[in-house]
Design a protein around this motif. Structure first.
Motif, PDB file in Angstrom:
ATOM      1  N   GLY A  11    -112.746  19.973 -41.693  1.00 18.07           N
ATOM      2  CA  GLY A  11    -113.398  18.578 -41.876  1.00 18.07           C
ATOM      3  C   GLY A  11    -111.925  17.808 -41.195  1.00 18.07           C
ATOM      4  N   THR A  12    -112.376  16.427 -41.128  1.00 15.12           N
ATOM      5  CA  THR A  12    -111.016  15.518 -40.364  1.00 15.12           C
ATOM      6  C   THR A  12    -110.021  15.039 -41.462  1.00 15.12           C
ATOM      7  N   TYR A  13    -108.477  14.259 -41.167  1.00 15.85           N
ATOM      8  CA  TYR A  13    -108.116  13.797 -42.360  1.00 15.85           C
ATOM      9  C   TYR A  13    -108.222  12.848 -42.229  1.00 15.85           C
ATOM     10  N   LEU A  14    -108.793  12.099 -43.830  1.00 15.98           N
ATOM     11  CA  LEU A  14    -109.286  10.111 -42.830  1.00 15.98           C
ATOM     12  C   LEU A  14    -108.683  10.056 -44.280  1.00 15.98           C
ATOM     13  N   ASN A  15    -107.611   8.247 -43.840  1.00 13.88           N
ATOM     14  CA  ASN A  15    -108.031   7.913 -45.333  1.00 13.88           C
ATOM     15  C   ASN A  15    -106.134   8.434 -46.362  1.00 13.88           C
TER      16      ASN A  15
ATOM     17  N   ASP B  46    -102.931   8.361 -48.155  1.00 12.98           N
ATOM     18  CA  ASP B  46    -102.578   7.467 -48.957  1.00 12.98           C
ATOM     19  C   ASP B  46    -100.720   7.826 -49.537  1.00 12.98           C
ATOM     20  N   PHE B  47     -99.737   7.283 -48.510  1.00  7.87           N
ATOM     21  CA  PHE B  47     -99.177   7.483 -48.978  1.00  7.87           C
ATOM     22  C   PHE B  47     -97.503   6.524 -49.898  1.00  7.87           C
ATOM     23  N   SER B  48     -98.964   5.769 -50.270  1.00  6.93           N
ATOM     24  CA  SER B  48     -97.943   4.579 -51.266  1.00  6.93           C
ATOM     25  C   SER B  48     -97.354   5.780 -52.489  1.00  6.93           C
ATOM     26  N   SER B  49     -97.733   6.364 -53.638  1.00  9.24           N
ATOM     27  CA  SER B  49     -97.199   6.599 -54.195  1.00  9.24           C
ATOM     28  C   SER B  49     -96.447   8.024 -54.256  1.00  9.24           C
ATOM     29  N   PRO B  50     -94.981   7.497 -55.359  1.00  9.53           N
ATOM     30  CA  PRO B  50     -94.263   8.730 -55.342  1.00  9.53           C
ATOM     31  C   PRO B  50     -94.316  10.338 -55.813  1.00  9.53           C
ATOM     32  N   HIS B  51     -95.832   9.665 -56.591  1.00 11.28           N
ATOM     33  CA  HIS B  51     -95.627  11.120 -57.663  1.00 11.28           C
ATOM     34  C   HIS B  51     -96.851  11.957 -56.775  1.00 11.28           C
ATOM     35  N   ALA B  52     -98.343  11.427 -56.450  1.00 14.98           N
ATOM     36  CA  ALA B  52     -98.921  12.177 -55.638  1.00 14.98           C
ATOM     37  C   ALA B  52     -99.084  11.173 -54.040  1.00 14.98           C
ATOM     38  N   GLN B  53     -99.572  11.966 -53.582  1.00 17.68           N
ATOM     39  CA  GLN B  53    -100.052  11.792 -51.917  1.00 17.68           C
ATOM     40  C   GLN B  53    -101.358  11.976 -51.529  1.00 17.68           C
ATOM     41  N   LEU B  54    -102.270  10.734 -51.159  1.00 11.99           N
ATOM     42  CA  LEU B  54    -103.853  12.055 -51.437  1.00 11.99           C
ATOM     43  C   LEU B  54    -104.488  11.425 -49.136  1.00 11.99           C
ATOM     44  N   PHE B  55    -105.952  12.514 -49.432  1.00 16.77           N
ATOM     45  CA  PHE B  55    -105.898  12.380 -48.208  1.00 16.77           C
ATOM     46  C   PHE B  55    -108.194  12.214 -48.897  1.00 16.77           C
ATOM     47  N   VAL B  56    -108.663  11.003 -49.099  1.00 14.13           N
ATOM     48  CA  VAL B  56    -109.191  10.613 -49.725  1.00 14.13           C
ATOM     49  C   VAL B  56    -110.600  10.357 -48.172  1.00 14.13           C
ATOM     50  N   GLY B  57    -111.301  11.953 -48.303  1.00 14.96           N
ATOM     51  CA  GLY B  57    -112.630  11.482 -47.213  1.00 14.96           C
ATOM     52  C   GLY B  57    -113.763  12.527 -47.644  1.00 14.96           C
ATOM     53  N   GLU B  58    -114.817  12.286 -47.425  1.00 10.83           N
ATOM     54  CA  GLU B  58    -116.098  13.551 -47.332  1.00 10.83           C
ATOM     55  C   GLU B  58    -115.712  14.773 -47.566  1.00 10.83           C
ATOM     56  N   ASP B  59    -115.273  15.245 -46.791  1.00 10.09           N
ATOM     57  CA  ASP B  59    -115.019  16.796 -46.569  1.00 10.09           C
ATOM     58  C   ASP B  59    -114.083  17.200 -46.312  1.00 10.09           C
TER      59      ASP B  59
ATOM     60  N   ASP C 227    -100.643  20.045 -29.096  1.00 15.85           N
ATOM     61  CA  ASP C 227     -99.218  19.863 -28.260  1.00 15.85           C
ATOM     62  C   ASP C 227     -98.529  19.288 -28.717  1.00 15.85           C
ATOM     63  N   ALA C 228     -98.928  18.160 -28.519  1.00 15.32           N
ATOM     64  CA  ALA C 228     -98.436  16.790 -28.535  1.00 15.32           C
ATOM     65  C   ALA C 228     -97.688  16.839 -29.593  1.00 15.32           C
ATOM     66  N   LEU C 229     -98.143  16.792 -31.180  1.00 10.00           N
ATOM     67  CA  LEU C 229     -97.456  16.880 -32.115  1.00 10.00           C
ATOM     68  C   LEU C 229     -96.793  17.821 -32.429  1.00 10.00           C
ATOM     69  N   VAL C 230     -97.269  19.071 -31.920  1.00 10.07           N
ATOM     70  CA  VAL C 230     -95.547  19.831 -32.452  1.00 10.07           C
ATOM     71  C   VAL C 230     -94.603  19.962 -31.188  1.00 10.07           C
TER      72      VAL C 230
ATOM     73  N   THR D 234     -99.507  12.392 -41.249  1.00  5.62           N
ATOM     74  CA  THR D 234    -100.313  11.473 -40.916  1.00  5.62           C
ATOM     75  C   THR D 234    -101.372  11.683 -39.365  1.00  5.62           C
ATOM     76  N   GLU D 235    -100.479  12.638 -38.643  1.00  4.85           N
ATOM     77  CA  GLU D 235    -100.895  12.445 -37.128  1.00  4.85           C
ATOM     78  C   GLU D 235    -101.993  13.761 -37.475  1.00  4.85           C
ATOM     79  N   VAL D 236    -102.420  14.225 -38.450  1.00  2.93           N
ATOM     80  CA  VAL D 236    -103.413  15.492 -38.150  1.00  2.93           C
ATOM     81  C   VAL D 236    -104.646  14.737 -37.714  1.00  2.93           C
ATOM     82  N   GLU D 237    -104.847  13.404 -38.375  1.00  7.92           N
ATOM     83  CA  GLU D 237    -106.459  13.342 -37.475  1.00  7.92           C
ATOM     84  C   GLU D 237    -106.736  12.774 -36.533  1.00  7.92           C
TER      85      GLU D 237
END
Length: 342
Positions: free
Chosen positions: A82-86, A88-101, A150-153, A59-62
């Motif tokens: 690209g940039t990690y956008l959108n 979606d971790f609501s499903s227990p089965h498959a989580q998503l990032f859905v961006g143009e890139d 560095d902050a994330l790590v 979630t913070e990779v954006e």
């Protein structure tokens, strides 16, 4: 550092001295260990163990800005900037990032460990499965924020940097049932009644067929085996004719998708490659066992894919024409595929 880890580090150091350009994944194969096991030998020396809080980290990779996402299997490497956008971790089965890139389908139940890796001027986040197999890597680019990295790590650094990792082999796949035990007629009927390509996987589960067995038992005209070499034609023709395509590559933990044009294609030894500014693909042509044209009915009309498998019957890569729900398949893609059938 434990004695076993120390011994492995010595072996790896010796191997690197012999072959300085050997990649860690290949070194792991040569030494008979997992890639994560090798990475652990450098904890404290460019490698930091992160808490296995995968959803929070992703979630913070954006905040890192433009990065390079890398997903691979043994036969194919998919690299997309690209940039990690959108997320979606609501499903227990498959989580998503859905961006143009950055377009990902994530299966976090297969993820086990996470590391931050600094090698010279290269910085990355790396995620591994229960068997120590690399599932996904995120590399900083010249346009990324090193301060955010560095902050994330620092935020997700595990308290115990001396953790002892155990890696367990993945359970073997169940054996394929004999074709005679499959309700072939019921299966063919279900195939012709599909309304969405995403229903296909559940259909194979229902009838107890493997993916390649499904293609053998497909209704007439819905699955056509093609020469493996024609996989190259897919990319060359899409490049030459400027046809936007979708390229899916994955492993048990993640599927990564490129949607758009491919421009520069070239050979390097047995690898066929796409080398564009924001998308690279590296496909080992010697490891392809089967390639198929696969047609599935949907509410938007027929959808056609090129599906490529290894000798174990696992997916290597899939190609589609660029499409979205509610929009029929591109005629240019249909024409490209028709050319392959000849």
């Amino acid at each position: 550092m434990s004695t076993l880890v120390n011994e492995l580090k010595e072996k790896w150091d010796a191997l690197k001295a012999e072959n300085p350009h050997l990649r860690i994944r290949n070194a792991a194969v040569e030494l008979g260990v997992s890639e994560a096991a090798l990475l652990v030998t450098n904890v404290g020396d460019g490698v930091t163990i992160l808490k296995p809080e995968f959803q929070n980290i992703l979630t913070e990779v954006e905040q890192l800005g433009k990065v390079m996402a890398l997903t691979r299997n043994d036969e194919c490497v998919h690299e997309r900037k690209g940039t990690y956008l959108n997320g979606d971790f609501s499903s227990p089965h498959a989580q998503l990032f859905v961006g143009e890139d950055i377009d990902l389908r994530i299966f976090l139940n297969s993820w086990k460990s996470a590391f931050a890796v600094v090698e010279g001027d290269k910085k990355s986040l790396q995620f591994f499965g229960k068997d120590g197999l690399a599932l996904h890597k995120i590399y900083l680019t010249k346009d990324s924020s090193t301060e955010a990295f560095d902050a994330l790590v620092e935020k997700y650094k595990a308290e115990n940097q001396d953790e002892v990792f155990t890696f367990e082999p993945v359970a073997p796949k169940p054996e394929e049932k004999p074709d005679a035990e499959i309700d072939a007629e019921g299966f063919k009927k279900a195939w012709t009644e599909l309304k969405d390509t995403h229903e296909f996987f559940m259909m194979t589960r229902k009838f107890g067929v493997t993916r390649t067995q499904a293609l053998r038992l497909a209704p007439e005209g819905h699955a056509v085996k093609i020469d493996n070499a024609k996989v190259v034609n897919v990319l060359e023709d899409a490049s030459e004719k400027n046809i936007p395509i979708m390229v899916f590559v994955g492993n048990r933990g993640l599927i990564q998708i490129h949607t758009g044009n491919v421009k520069k294609t070239l050979w390097h030894q047995q690898w066929f490659n796409v080398m564009d500014p924001d998308f690279n693909l590296h496909l080992d042509m010697t490891k392809i066992d089967q390639a198929w044209i696969v047609k599935k009915p949907t509410e938007d009309g027929e959808v056609t894919a090129i599906e490529v498998f290894n000798k174990e019957g696992d997916f290597i890569v899939q190609f589609f024409g660029k499409r979205k729900p509610g929009i029929p398949e591109l005629q240019e893609w249909k024409d490209l595929v028709a050319g392959l059938e000849k």
